[in-house]
Design a protein around this motif. Structure first.
Motif, mmCIF file in Angstrom:
data_model
loop_
_atom_site.group_PDB
_atom_site.id
_atom_site.type_symbol
_atom_site.label_atom_id
_atom_site.label_comp_id
_atom_site.label_asym_id
_atom_site.label_seq_id
_atom_site.Cartn_x
_atom_site.Cartn_y
_atom_site.Cartn_z
ATOM 1 N N LEU A 1 0.861 -1.170 0.000
ATOM 2 C CA LEU A 1 0.000 0.000 0.000
ATOM 3 C C LEU A 1 0.902 1.225 0.000
ATOM 4 N N VAL A 2 0.731 2.082 -0.998
ATOM 5 C CA VAL A 2 1.584 3.257 -1.137
ATOM 6 C C VAL A 2 0.855 4.482 -0.601
ATOM 7 N N VAL A 3 1.525 5.189 0.292
ATOM 8 C CA VAL A 3 0.997 6.415 0.894
ATOM 9 C C VAL A 3 1.890 7.573 0.464
ATOM 10 N N PHE A 4 1.276 8.649 -0.005
ATOM 11 C CA PHE A 4 2.025 9.827 -0.420
ATOM 12 C C PHE A 4 1.819 10.951 0.593
ATOM 13 N N GLY A 5 2.814 11.812 0.699
ATOM 14 C CA GLY A 5 2.710 12.921 1.635
ATOM 15 C C GLY A 5 3.607 14.074 1.241
ATOM 16 N N ALA A 6 3.405 15.205 1.908
ATOM 17 C CA ALA A 6 4.192 16.407 1.623
ATOM 18 C C ALA A 6 4.421 17.180 2.909
ATOM 19 N N LEU A 7 5.646 17.686 3.067
ATOM 20 C CA LEU A 7 5.978 18.532 4.210
ATOM 21 C C LEU A 7 5.540 19.961 3.933
ATOM 22 N N ASP A 8 5.164 20.657 4.987
ATOM 23 C CA ASP A 8 4.731 22.047 4.869
ATOM 24 C C ASP A 8 5.546 22.909 5.824
ATOM 25 N N ASN A 9 6.038 24.030 5.320
ATOM 26 C CA ASN A 9 6.806 24.975 6.134
ATOM 27 C C ASN A 9 8.052 24.319 6.734
ATOM 28 N N ALA A 10 8.720 23.502 5.932
ATOM 29 C CA ALA A 10 9.887 22.764 6.416
ATOM 30 C C ALA A 10 11.096 23.682 6.574
ATOM 31 N N ASP A 11 11.934 23.345 7.530
ATOM 32 C CA ASP A 11 13.176 24.073 7.782
ATOM 33 C C ASP A 11 14.210 23.629 6.751
ATOM 34 N N GLN A 12 14.736 24.560 5.982
ATOM 35 C CA GLN A 12 15.678 24.224 4.918
ATOM 36 C C GLN A 12 16.962 23.607 5.463
ATOM 37 N N ARG A 13 17.399 24.064 6.621
ATOM 38 C CA ARG A 13 18.615 23.502 7.205
ATOM 39 C C ARG A 13 18.418 22.036 7.566
ATOM 40 N N VAL A 14 17.277 21.727 8.184
ATOM 41 C CA VAL A 14 16.989 20.343 8.566
ATOM 42 C C VAL A 14 16.806 19.480 7.326
ATOM 43 N N LEU A 15 16.205 20.055 6.281
ATOM 44 C CA LEU A 15 16.039 19.316 5.030
ATOM 45 C C LEU A 15 17.386 18.950 4.424
ATOM 46 N N ARG A 16 18.298 19.920 4.383
ATOM 47 C CA ARG A 16 19.614 19.658 3.792
ATOM 48 C C ARG A 16 20.369 18.587 4.569
ATOM 49 N N GLN A 17 20.174 18.561 5.873
ATOM 50 C CA GLN A 17 20.861 17.583 6.712
ATOM 51 C C GLN A 17 20.141 16.234 6.749
ATOM 52 N N GLY A 18 18.955 16.167 6.151
ATOM 53 C CA GLY A 18 18.193 14.921 6.143
ATOM 54 C C GLY A 18 17.738 14.490 7.518
ATOM 55 N N ARG A 19 17.344 15.452 8.361
ATOM 56 C CA ARG A 19 16.982 15.139 9.740
ATOM 57 C C ARG A 19 15.471 15.082 9.958
ATOM 58 N N TYR A 20 14.690 15.127 8.891
ATOM 59 C CA TYR A 20 13.261 14.854 9.012
ATOM 60 C C TYR A 20 13.037 13.353 8.822
ATOM 61 N N ASP A 21 12.228 12.768 9.671
ATOM 62 C CA ASP A 21 11.910 11.344 9.568
ATOM 63 C C ASP A 21 10.402 11.154 9.552
ATOM 64 N N ILE A 22 9.974 10.161 8.781
ATOM 65 C CA ILE A 22 8.560 9.821 8.658
ATOM 66 C C ILE A 22 8.366 8.361 9.061
ATOM 67 N N VAL A 23 7.343 8.118 9.863
ATOM 68 C CA VAL A 23 6.926 6.756 10.206
ATOM 69 C C VAL A 23 5.449 6.627 9.862
ATOM 70 N N VAL A 24 5.110 5.593 9.097
ATOM 71 C CA VAL A 24 3.723 5.338 8.706
ATOM 72 C C VAL A 24 3.329 3.957 9.220
ATOM 73 N N VAL A 25 2.160 3.873 9.855
ATOM 74 C CA VAL A 25 1.690 2.626 10.460
ATOM 75 C C VAL A 25 0.252 2.359 10.025
ATOM 76 N N LEU A 26 -0.024 1.114 9.655
ATOM 77 C CA LEU A 26 -1.392 0.687 9.360
ATOM 78 C C LEU A 26 -1.785 -0.364 10.394
ATOM 79 N N GLU A 27 -2.758 -0.013 11.248
ATOM 80 C CA GLU A 27 -3.208 -0.899 12.320
ATOM 81 C C GLU A 27 -4.533 -1.535 11.932
ATOM 82 N N GLY A 28 -4.622 -2.855 12.100
ATOM 83 C CA GLY A 28 -5.844 -3.571 11.781
ATOM 84 C C GLY A 28 -6.873 -3.478 12.891
ATOM 85 N N PRO A 29 -8.028 -4.102 12.698
ATOM 86 C CA PRO A 29 -9.067 -4.113 13.746
ATOM 87 C C PRO A 29 -8.523 -4.693 15.045
ATOM 88 N N ARG A 30 -9.066 -4.231 16.154
ATOM 89 C CA ARG A 30 -8.575 -4.662 17.465
ATOM 90 C C ARG A 30 -9.559 -5.623 18.132
#
Length: 251
Positions: A39-68
């Motif tokens: 399953l492919v999920v797309f996303g976009a950052l908003d108002n990102a810090d250019q310094r952090v972007l250049r250093q690659g210090r933004y991280d994304i975690v995506v989780v799909l949880e099933g019924p409980r």
């Protein structure tokens, strides 16, 4: 005093990053020929810090949880040729499936205490649902380890490290591995944005998993006519056993 007054607005301005996620469809269909897929999920950052972007210090975690639902795991042992129950452990509202994708290993994204508090990671999901309070915080005892092992071996719990990729400076895509035995019903999609180890934003969305084809017909029939479905299952088992006995009978 004038300089201090003029400086206050500039210092008061704080950067508030955000991000959005999107899916091509809010429904996933599974059938008898359904194999492991993504399953492919797309996303976009908003108002990102250019310094952090250049250093690659933004991280994304995506989780799909099933019924409980509540689950009980039992320890069995053989005694005098008979299997007996030695003990059991309750897991409250355990996710029946759990798929995770991240930019990097979780230990490199945030401290273990933060991941545990947010219930990020298959192990933390099992520990959250575990009812026993005898073990230390974050400790994996035999029951939790067994539950995690069973879920992982069945393919219902997966962690795909490095499958969240930035396709441009602010756009990213995440690929979640879906089990062929994905349970039907409502699934919850969660996405987390971290910056230099700190949680910045969280987003969530719903996905519905449905069956198609013959599997769907059987599922609907069993739900609507439970007693008749049970009788037919028993009758089929009896006929199959009788036919097998005739087939392999020795004269």
């Amino acid at each position: 005093m004038l300089l201090l007054t003029l400086a206050l607005p500039a210092n008061a301005q704080t950067r508030v990053e955000g991000f959005e996620i999107g899916l091509s469809s809010d429904t996933v269909t599974v059938g008898s020929s359904f194999g492991s897929s993504r399953l492919v999920v797309f996303g976009a950052l908003d108002n990102a810090d250019q310094r952090v972007l250049r250093q690659g210090r933004y991280d994304i975690v995506v989780v799909l949880e099933g019924p409980r639902r509540d689950v009980v795991i039992r320890e069995r042992d053989r005694f005098l040729g008979v299997w007996i129950n030695r003990g059991s452990e309750d897991f409250n509202r355990l996710a029946q499936s759990y798929a995770l994708a991240s930019t990097r290993p979780l230990r490199d994204i945030a401290p273990a205490s933060v991941l545990r508090q947010l219930t990020i990671g298959a192990q933390n999901e099992v520990l959250r649902a575990q009812q026993s309070v005898e073990s230390s915080e974050g400790q994996v005892d035999a029951y939790a380890a067994a539950m995690l092992r069973l879920k992982t071996q069945s393919g219902l719990y997966t962690e795909s490290i490095g499958t969240v990729e930035f396709v441009s400076q602010t756009l990213f895509r995440a690929a979640l591995v879906l089990s062929p035995d994905l349970p039907v019903g409502r699934h919850l999609l969660r996405a987390y944005l971290f910056r230099e180890g700190q949680l910045i934003r969280e987003r969530s969305d719903e996905i519905w998993v449905r069956k198609t084809g013959f599997d769907n017909e059987v599922s609907v029939f069993a739900a609507n006519y439970g007693v008749l479905y049970g009788l037919m299952a028993v009758l089929l088992a009896v006929v199959t056993g009788w036919f097998g006995r005739l087939l392999f009978r020795r004269d």
